[in-house]
Motif scaffolding. Structure first.
Motif, short mmCIF file in Angstrom:
data_model
loop_
_atom_site.label_atom_id
_atom_site.label_comp_id
_atom_site.label_asym_id
_atom_site.label_seq_id
_atom_site.Cartn_x
_atom_site.Cartn_y
_atom_site.Cartn_z
N LEU A 20 0.82 -1.21 0.00
CA LEU A 20 0.00 0.00 0.00
C LEU A 20 0.85 1.26 0.00
CD1 LEU A 20 -2.73 -1.03 2.61
CD2 LEU A 20 -2.79 -1.27 0.12
N ARG A 21 1.98 1.20 0.68
CA ARG A 21 2.99 2.26 0.70
C ARG A 21 4.21 1.67 1.39
NH1 ARG A 21 0.89 7.29 3.81
NH2 ARG A 21 -0.95 6.94 2.53
N ASN A 22 5.27 2.44 1.50
CA ASN A 22 6.48 1.93 2.11
C ASN A 22 6.22 1.41 3.53
OD1 ASN A 22 9.33 1.45 2.22
ND2 ASN A 22 9.55 3.27 3.49
N ASN A 23 6.61 0.17 3.76
CA ASN A 23 6.47 -0.49 5.07
C ASN A 23 5.02 -0.81 5.46
OD1 ASN A 23 9.02 -1.10 5.98
ND2 ASN A 23 9.30 0.82 7.08
N LEU A 24 4.10 -0.72 4.53
CA LEU A 24 2.70 -1.07 4.81
C LEU A 24 2.19 -2.02 3.74
CD1 LEU A 24 0.15 -0.76 6.49
CD2 LEU A 24 -0.44 1.25 5.13
N TYR A 25 1.73 -3.19 4.17
CA TYR A 25 1.35 -4.26 3.25
C TYR A 25 -0.06 -4.75 3.59
CZ TYR A 25 6.35 -4.16 2.38
OH TYR A 25 7.63 -3.75 2.08
N TYR A 26 -0.61 -5.51 2.65
CA TYR A 26 -2.03 -5.90 2.77
C TYR A 26 -2.26 -7.26 2.14
CZ TYR A 26 -7.08 -5.64 1.72
OH TYR A 26 -8.42 -5.88 1.61
N ILE A 27 -3.02 -8.09 2.85
CA ILE A 27 -3.47 -9.38 2.29
C ILE A 27 -4.98 -9.47 2.52
CG2 ILE A 27 -3.21 -11.88 2.24
CD1 ILE A 27 -0.56 -11.56 3.73
N PRO A 28 -5.76 -9.59 1.45
CA PRO A 28 -7.21 -9.72 1.61
C PRO A 28 -7.63 -11.18 1.79
CG PRO A 28 -6.67 -9.62 -0.70
CD PRO A 28 -5.36 -9.52 0.03
N LEU A 29 -8.87 -11.35 2.17
CA LEU A 29 -9.49 -12.67 2.21
C LEU A 29 -10.41 -12.78 1.00
CD1 LEU A 29 -10.04 -15.29 3.96
CD2 LEU A 29 -12.08 -14.08 4.77
N ASN A 30 -10.18 -13.79 0.17
CA ASN A 30 -11.01 -13.97 -1.02
C ASN A 30 -12.10 -15.00 -0.85
OD1 ASN A 30 -9.50 -12.05 -2.47
ND2 ASN A 30 -7.97 -13.58 -3.02
N SER A 31 -11.97 -15.84 0.19
CA SER A 31 -12.99 -16.85 0.46
C SER A 31 -13.29 -16.86 1.95
CB SER A 31 -12.52 -18.24 0.02
OG SER A 31 -13.43 -19.23 0.46
N PRO A 32 -14.56 -16.75 2.35
CA PRO A 32 -14.88 -16.72 3.79
C PRO A 32 -14.81 -18.09 4.45
CG PRO A 32 -16.89 -16.64 2.50
CD PRO A 32 -15.75 -16.58 1.50
N ILE A 33 -14.59 -19.14 3.68
CA ILE A 33 -14.58 -20.50 4.21
C ILE A 33 -13.16 -21.06 4.15
CG2 ILE A 33 -15.49 -22.84 3.99
CD1 ILE A 33 -17.93 -21.63 2.59
N LEU A 34 -12.62 -21.42 5.32
CA LEU A 34 -11.29 -22.00 5.36
C LEU A 34 -11.38 -23.49 5.05
CD1 LEU A 34 -9.75 -20.32 8.54
CD2 LEU A 34 -9.48 -19.67 6.15
N PRO A 35 -10.31 -24.06 4.47
CA PRO A 35 -10.31 -25.50 4.21
C PRO A 35 -10.47 -26.29 5.51
CG PRO A 35 -8.49 -24.41 3.08
CD PRO A 35 -9.08 -23.40 4.00
N LYS A 36 -11.10 -27.45 5.41
CA LYS A 36 -11.30 -28.29 6.59
C LYS A 36 -9.95 -28.71 7.17
CE LYS A 36 -15.83 -30.14 5.32
NZ LYS A 36 -16.62 -31.37 5.03
N GLY A 37 -9.90 -28.74 8.50
CA GLY A 37 -8.68 -29.15 9.16
C GLY A 37 -7.57 -28.13 9.10
N SER A 38 -7.92 -26.85 8.89
CA SER A 38 -6.89 -25.84 8.70
C SER A 38 -6.55 -25.09 9.99
CB SER A 38 -7.35 -24.83 7.64
OG SER A 38 -8.52 -24.16 8.08
#
Length: 235
Positions: A76-94
């Motif tokens: 997003l800018r220097n020293n600031l990063y971002y990871i979104p969630l694309n799926s609201p369901i996590l894999p089983k056993g995760s």
């Protein structure tokens, strides 16, 4: 680098400005304290990108990181990063993989801010591992009751600050709920910021994809001071 701290912005009601506040806190941590910061979101609207003025897409989001132990960031800018969630369901056993994912990020970043959404399971996982929780709120009856519920659920030691946002100017009803919150919190160490008023300049900054730290207007100085009170509490 020592293990970074993880905090969740938690709200029970939409429209309170949670994503916007999350970005301001993260940028403030970078700009004022020179920290390396990551924003995660469990909100699939991904408003963080719009507020930051970034027009890009990351197809391999949080769920890919959890499953494979690696992935990409959006800078997003220097020293600031971002990871979104694309799926609201996590894999089983995760569940175990989730903890490994969080620990690997703690080693890479000083602070991790989570733009949380209470309606999906992954937000429970984030809240369980959080070092601190910030609650943005409206000053009304429904959200005041939900704050009590969240303090009981997470404990007053984990909840570090409450931010009344989008407040109307000179509202006697809001003043009543603010005083009520002050009374509830006076026996705790939880910070209650001054109410952040609705402001045309904030709308303009959002349209421009800028944060309060990109503005030299004195009209945002009050908001900066309240945001910085929260940063001091969580440092």
């Amino acid at each position: 680098m020592s293990n970074g701290k993880l905090g969740v912005l938690q709200a029970r009601k939409g429209g309170v400005g949670k994503s916007w506040l999350c970005l301001q806190l993260a940028v403030g941590m970078v700009e004022l304290y020179n920290k390396k910061v990551l924003i995660l979101t469990s909100d699939n609207q991904n408003n963080i990108l719009t507020y930051a003025g970034v027009n890009t897409e990351l197809k391999q989001g949080i769920e890919h990181w959890i499953e494979y132990g690696k992935g990409d960031y959006i800078e997003l800018r220097n020293n600031l990063y971002y990871i979104p969630l694309n799926s609201p369901i996590l894999p089983k056993g995760s569940e175990h993989k989730f903890k490994t994912f969080i620990e690997s990020l703690r080693k890479k970043f000083d602070y991790i801010f989570v733009d949380g959404t209470p309606l999906i399971d992954i937000n429970t996982e984030f809240s369980n591992v959080a070092d601190f929780i910030i609650i943005p709120t409206f000053l009304d009856g429904v959200t005041s009751m939900s704050i009590n519920d969240m303090m009981k659920k997470f404990g007053t030691s984990k909840v570090k600050a409450i931010i009344p946002n989008r407040s109307a100017a000179r509202s006697s009803i809001e003043a009543k709920y603010y005083d009520s919150l002050k009374n509830v919190l006076k026996k705790t160490n939880i910070l209650l910021t001054c109410p952040l008023k609705q402001s045309a300049i904030i709308g303009k900054l959002i349209d421009q994809g800028k944060t309060i730290y990109d503005s030299k207007s004195k009209k945002v100085d009050f908001i900066k001071r309240e945001i910085e009170k929260v940063l001091e509490v969580i440092l």
